[in-house]
Design a protein around this motif. Structure first.
Motif, PDB file in Angstrom:
ATOM      1  N   GLU A   1      93.350  49.164 -68.463  1.00 13.25           N
ATOM      2  CA  GLU A   1      92.248  49.441 -67.553  1.00 13.25           C
ATOM      3  C   GLU A   1      91.058  48.532 -67.846  1.00 13.25           C
ATOM      4  O   GLU A   1      90.378  48.067 -66.926  1.00 13.25           O
ATOM      5  N   ARG A   2      90.813  48.280 -69.129  1.00  8.44           N
ATOM      6  CA  ARG A   2      89.697  47.419 -69.511  1.00  8.44           C
ATOM      7  C   ARG A   2      89.931  45.987 -69.024  1.00  8.44           C
ATOM      8  O   ARG A   2      89.019  45.355 -68.474  1.00  8.44           O
ATOM      9  N   VAL A   3      91.142  45.499 -69.197  1.00  5.82           N
ATOM     10  CA  VAL A   3      91.472  44.141 -68.746  1.00  5.82           C
ATOM     11  C   VAL A   3      91.367  44.046 -67.231  1.00  5.82           C
ATOM     12  O   VAL A   3      90.846  43.068 -66.684  1.00  5.82           O
ATOM     13  N   ALA A   4      91.839  45.071 -66.533  1.00  5.75           N
ATOM     14  CA  ALA A   4      91.768  45.070 -65.069  1.00  5.75           C
ATOM     15  C   ALA A   4      90.325  45.076 -64.588  1.00  5.75           C
ATOM     16  O   ALA A   4      89.969  44.377 -63.631  1.00  5.75           O
ATOM     17  N   PHE A   5      89.475  45.852 -65.261  1.00  2.75           N
ATOM     18  CA  PHE A   5      88.056  45.901 -64.892  1.00  2.75           C
ATOM     19  C   PHE A   5      87.389  44.541 -65.089  1.00  2.75           C
ATOM     20  O   PHE A   5      86.664  44.058 -64.210  1.00  2.75           O
ATOM     21  N   ILE A   6      87.650  43.924 -66.241  1.00  2.30           N
ATOM     22  CA  ILE A   6      87.052  42.618 -66.510  1.00  2.30           C
ATOM     23  C   ILE A   6      87.548  41.586 -65.507  1.00  2.30           C
ATOM     24  O   ILE A   6      86.766  40.777 -64.983  1.00  2.30           O
ATOM     25  N   ARG A   7      88.840  41.604 -65.194  1.00  2.00           N
ATOM     26  CA  ARG A   7      89.399  40.658 -64.222  1.00  2.00           C
ATOM     27  C   ARG A   7      88.753  40.850 -62.858  1.00  2.00           C
ATOM     28  O   ARG A   7      88.353  39.873 -62.208  1.00  2.00           O
ATOM     29  N   LYS A   8      88.619  42.097 -62.427  1.00  3.11           N
ATOM     30  CA  LYS A   8      87.997  42.364 -61.133  1.00  3.11           C
ATOM     31  C   LYS A   8      86.541  41.913 -61.110  1.00  3.11           C
ATOM     32  O   LYS A   8      86.063  41.362 -60.117  1.00  3.11           O
ATOM     33  N   THR A   9      85.832  42.157 -62.201  1.00  8.59           N
ATOM     34  CA  THR A   9      84.425  41.761 -62.263  1.00  8.59           C
ATOM     35  C   THR A   9      84.272  40.262 -62.053  1.00  8.59           C
ATOM     36  O   THR A   9      83.464  39.812 -61.228  1.00  8.59           O
ATOM     37  N   TYR A  10      85.061  39.471 -62.759  1.00 10.65           N
ATOM     38  CA  TYR A  10      84.900  38.018 -62.670  1.00 10.65           C
ATOM     39  C   TYR A  10      85.512  37.442 -61.397  1.00 10.65           C
ATOM     40  O   TYR A  10      85.049  36.394 -60.915  1.00 10.65           O
ATOM     41  N   LEU A  11      86.496  38.112 -60.832  1.00 11.63           N
ATOM     42  CA  LEU A  11      86.991  37.702 -59.514  1.00 11.63           C
ATOM     43  C   LEU A  11      85.911  37.915 -58.453  1.00 11.63           C
ATOM     44  O   LEU A  11      85.702  37.061 -57.580  1.00 11.63           O
ATOM     45  N   HIS A  12      85.221  39.043 -58.542  1.00  6.21           N
ATOM     46  CA  HIS A  12      84.138  39.303 -57.590  1.00  6.21           C
ATOM     47  C   HIS A  12      82.959  38.366 -57.823  1.00  6.21           C
ATOM     48  O   HIS A  12      82.313  37.927 -56.861  1.00  6.21           O
TER      49      HIS A  12
END
Length: 235
Positions: A19-30
């Motif tokens: 979940e942490r990796v997914a959150f970080i990935r989404k943040t930087y994609l956005h």
């Protein structure tokens, strides 16, 4: 603080790794999407026949730019609140989009002068590359050390209010804040990047990637503005 009102969820630092990796990935994609949208919108504005009259209106006098700055701060506050909506993903994206548009408009005069008055067609790309390098370096520092830079908040708050006060006074009394001020603001912007990046790792809830992306975009935009100011001053 942004994480206090953003979309609810477990704090990223305490969430399972996936979940942490997914959150970080989404943040930087956005964040990347916001930067690309800003570039596209700014390019459209700069190449529009409306660019010159818009810039002339925004720079029509001391009070004109003061009103523009005030409007930007108000819109930025609204956009940030929308991006922190705990119930509406659509409102979050609307907030991020509104902030990108606001940044594109307020940066138009500086970019117009750099593009058409400076005499150096490479000055904007240079500023963009330097901004990217600084951002990557600061981001890497936080991710590699995993330090929590939330202790920077009081200093950044004081620096932000002091800078705003100097900007307003310079507008009212007609003096120019020079390269030294711009250099100090580059340091302040770097502090904001460290602060918000560490918040992504340690404080934001895992569902608040839109709000996190907005804060990072704001810090990157501030850094780009003052790097471009320094390069423009050297011309």
């Amino acid at each position: 603080m942004a994480w206090e009102t953003a979309t609810g969820g477990m704090i990223a630092a305490e969430a399972p790794v996936s979940e942490r990796v997914a959150f970080i990935r989404k943040t930087y994609l956005h964040l990347g999407g916001a930067v690309l949208a800003f570039i596209a919108l700014e390019a459209a504005l700069l190449n529009s026949p409306l660019a010159r009259p818009i810039v002339q209106t925004m720079l029509g006098g001391r009070m004109s730019w003061l009103l523009v700055l005030g409007a930007f701060m108000l819109v930025g506050f609204i956009a940030e609140r929308w991006a922190q909506s705990a119930t509406s993903p659509a409102m979050q994206y609307l907030g991020l989009g509104l902030y990108v548009v606001a940044e594109a408009i307020i940066m138009l005069p500086l970019l117009y002068m750099a593009a058409y008055v400076s005499g150096d067609p490479t000055i904007i790309p240079k500023a963009g590359v330097l901004t990217g390098l600084v951002f990557v370096g600061l981001t890497g520092t936080v991710f590699l050390t995993r330090r929590d830079f939330s202790w920077l908040r009081p200093a950044l708050t004081i620096a932000g209010f002091a800078a705003l006060g100097l900007i307003v006074v310079s507008m009212l009394f007609g003096f120019t804040l020079g390269t030294l001020f711009a250099a100090v603001m580059v340091v302040v912007a770097a502090g904001y990047i460290l602060y918000y990046t560490s918040n992504v790792l340690h404080h934001y809830p895992v569902g608040s990637h839109v709000s996190a992306a907005l804060t990072l975009f704001a810090a990157v935009a501030l850094l780009f503005w003052y790097i471009l100011r320094i390069l423009s001053d050297r011309r």
